[in-house]
Write a protein that holds these residues in place. Structure first.
Motif, PDB file in Angstrom:
ATOM      1  N   LEU A 104      -1.918 -13.387  24.235  1.00  0.00           N
ATOM      2  CA  LEU A 104      -1.044 -12.446  23.532  1.00  0.00           C
ATOM      3  C   LEU A 104       0.396 -12.922  23.633  1.00  0.00           C
ATOM      4  CD1 LEU A 104      -2.472  -9.125  25.055  1.00  0.00           C
ATOM      5  CD2 LEU A 104      -3.185 -10.244  22.932  1.00  0.00           C
ATOM      6  N   PHE A 105       1.087 -12.953  22.517  1.00  0.00           N
ATOM      7  CA  PHE A 105       2.474 -13.423  22.494  1.00  0.00           C
ATOM      8  C   PHE A 105       3.291 -12.500  21.599  1.00  0.00           C
ATOM      9  CE2 PHE A 105       5.401 -17.180  21.079  1.00  0.00           C
ATOM     10  CZ  PHE A 105       6.421 -16.678  21.877  1.00  0.00           C
ATOM     11  N   GLY A 106       4.277 -11.817  22.205  1.00  0.00           N
ATOM     12  CA  GLY A 106       5.159 -10.987  21.405  1.00  0.00           C
ATOM     13  C   GLY A 106       5.401  -9.604  21.971  1.00  0.00           C
ATOM     14  N   ALA A 107       6.236  -8.836  21.280  1.00  0.00           N
ATOM     15  CA  ALA A 107       6.616  -7.462  21.619  1.00  0.00           C
ATOM     16  C   ALA A 107       7.513  -7.422  22.860  1.00  0.00           C
ATOM     17  CB  ALA A 107       5.380  -6.588  21.812  1.00  0.00           C
ATOM     18  N   LYS A 108       7.942  -6.223  23.204  1.00  0.00           N
ATOM     19  CA  LYS A 108       8.780  -6.034  24.387  1.00  0.00           C
ATOM     20  C   LYS A 108       7.919  -6.104  25.653  1.00  0.00           C
ATOM     21  CE  LYS A 108      12.099  -3.037  22.013  1.00  0.00           C
ATOM     22  NZ  LYS A 108      12.705  -1.665  21.946  1.00  0.00           N
ATOM     23  N   LYS A 109       8.562  -6.386  26.779  1.00  0.00           N
ATOM     24  CA  LYS A 109       7.834  -6.543  28.044  1.00  0.00           C
ATOM     25  C   LYS A 109       7.014  -5.315  28.409  1.00  0.00           C
ATOM     26  CE  LYS A 109      10.608 -10.021  30.482  1.00  0.00           C
ATOM     27  NZ  LYS A 109      11.402 -10.309  31.696  1.00  0.00           N
ATOM     28  N   ASP A 110       7.623  -4.127  28.278  1.00  0.00           N
ATOM     29  CA  ASP A 110       6.910  -2.916  28.684  1.00  0.00           C
ATOM     30  C   ASP A 110       5.720  -2.625  27.776  1.00  0.00           C
ATOM     31  OD1 ASP A 110       8.696  -2.415  26.611  1.00  0.00           O
ATOM     32  OD2 ASP A 110       9.028  -0.333  27.190  1.00  0.00           O
ATOM     33  N   ILE A 111       5.895  -2.884  26.478  1.00  0.00           N
ATOM     34  CA  ILE A 111       4.799  -2.679  25.528  1.00  0.00           C
ATOM     35  C   ILE A 111       3.674  -3.657  25.810  1.00  0.00           C
ATOM     36  CG2 ILE A 111       4.136  -2.926  23.092  1.00  0.00           C
ATOM     37  CD1 ILE A 111       6.926  -1.784  22.416  1.00  0.00           C
ATOM     38  N   LEU A 112       4.035  -4.906  26.040  1.00  0.00           N
ATOM     39  CA  LEU A 112       3.031  -5.936  26.304  1.00  0.00           C
ATOM     40  C   LEU A 112       2.269  -5.652  27.590  1.00  0.00           C
ATOM     41  CD1 LEU A 112       1.819  -8.618  25.333  1.00  0.00           C
ATOM     42  CD2 LEU A 112       3.537  -9.799  26.719  1.00  0.00           C
ATOM     43  N   SER A 113       2.974  -5.266  28.640  1.00  0.00           N
ATOM     44  CA  SER A 113       2.298  -4.983  29.910  1.00  0.00           C
ATOM     45  C   SER A 113       1.359  -3.789  29.782  1.00  0.00           C
ATOM     46  CB  SER A 113       3.325  -4.732  31.020  1.00  0.00           C
ATOM     47  OG  SER A 113       4.134  -3.607  30.726  1.00  0.00           O
ATOM     48  N   THR A 114       1.761  -2.791  28.977  1.00  0.00           N
ATOM     49  CA  THR A 114       0.896  -1.632  28.742  1.00  0.00           C
ATOM     50  C   THR A 114      -0.347  -2.045  27.971  1.00  0.00           C
ATOM     51  OG1 THR A 114       2.813  -0.160  28.693  1.00  0.00           O
ATOM     52  CG2 THR A 114       0.778   0.683  27.741  1.00  0.00           C
TER      53      THR A 114
END
Length: 241
Positions: A104-114
């Motif tokens: 997975l590559f992209g989005a903001k850090k918090d969104i990606l971690s969720t």
């Protein structure tokens, strides 16, 4: 414009997903680009987008009800809309059933971690090779890393057309894998942003729901959809593409 519309996948969602399953089973490559009026109108001013839409290695799917309807007006009928978010959901299902690898590559850090947490909980058999947010400075380095890792599926959420341009830049170097730009789908599938209610989806009015929720989208909607319809009307009247 006609040449791009003519290249759109003409059959239904299920048959397209079967093609993807076959690609994964046989270690083949596929670069999926979800096409909507915004993508098509970008081609009028962006040479890279024009090259992308005409590249034979790129698989174009109709993500946008207006694109589906206008394909019929131009006598290049597409059977149904194939949305990026539903394709991403199906890729997650396929990967989970078959224990495929994914990056997975992209989005903001918090969104990606969720999203990563949700995938691990709901799709435990996916082999998640890595996840990098979209705010890293050296995006080329991340793509080079992804190519070396050889994931079965690579989902890139950097926004149109940046995500597609970046994938295309490295796609030839990939030995296998399904590559797809997914825009804001990480936001939705992570649960950080709600998709339109079912009734809006059923009536093909997701665009209206997004404008209601985010009025600032209205200007963007005009620049893409309204101008696109004007262009299609010109083509129907026999004017040059």
């Amino acid at each position: 414009m006609k040449k791009y519309i003519n290249r759109l996948y003409k059959k239904d969602f299920n048959s397209y997903c079967n093609m993807i399953k076959n690609d994964l089973k046989n270690d083949k490559k596929r670069f999926i680009v979800t096409v909507n009026p915004e993508t098509l109108m970008m081609s009028k001013k962006d040479e890279e987008v024009r090259r992308l839409l005409t590249n034979r290695a790129v698989s174009l799917v109709p993500d946008g009800i207006i694109v589906v309807k206008t394909s019929k007006w131009l006598k290049m009928p597409v059977k149904e809309r194939i949305t990026g978010i539903e394709l991403m959901q199906e890729l997650l299902n396929i990967a989970n059933v078959n224990s495929y690898s994914m990056y997975l590559f992209g989005a903001k850090k918090d969104i990606l971690s969720t999203l990563v947490k949700r995938i691990k909980e709901e799709y435990p058999h996916i082999n998640l090779l890595g996840a990098t947010d979209g705010y890293v400075k050296n995006k080329d380095a991340i793509m080079k890393k992804i190519i070396k890792l050889k994931p079965d599926i690579c989902l890139v959420a950097l926004g149109i057309p940046e995500q597609e341009k970046l994938i295309l830049k490295y796609y030839d170097k990939a030995e296998k894998g399904i590559f797809m730009g997914v825009g804001g789908s990480f936001d939705v599938l992570s649960g950080c942003k709600k998709r339109a209610p079912r009734i809006f989806i059923k009536l093909n009015l997701e665009w209206l729901y997004r404008i209601i929720k985010e009025p600032k989208r209205l200007k963007r909607f005009y620049k893409s959809n309204i101008k696109y319809l004007k262009k299609i009307n010109e083509l129907k009247k026999g004017k040059k593409d």
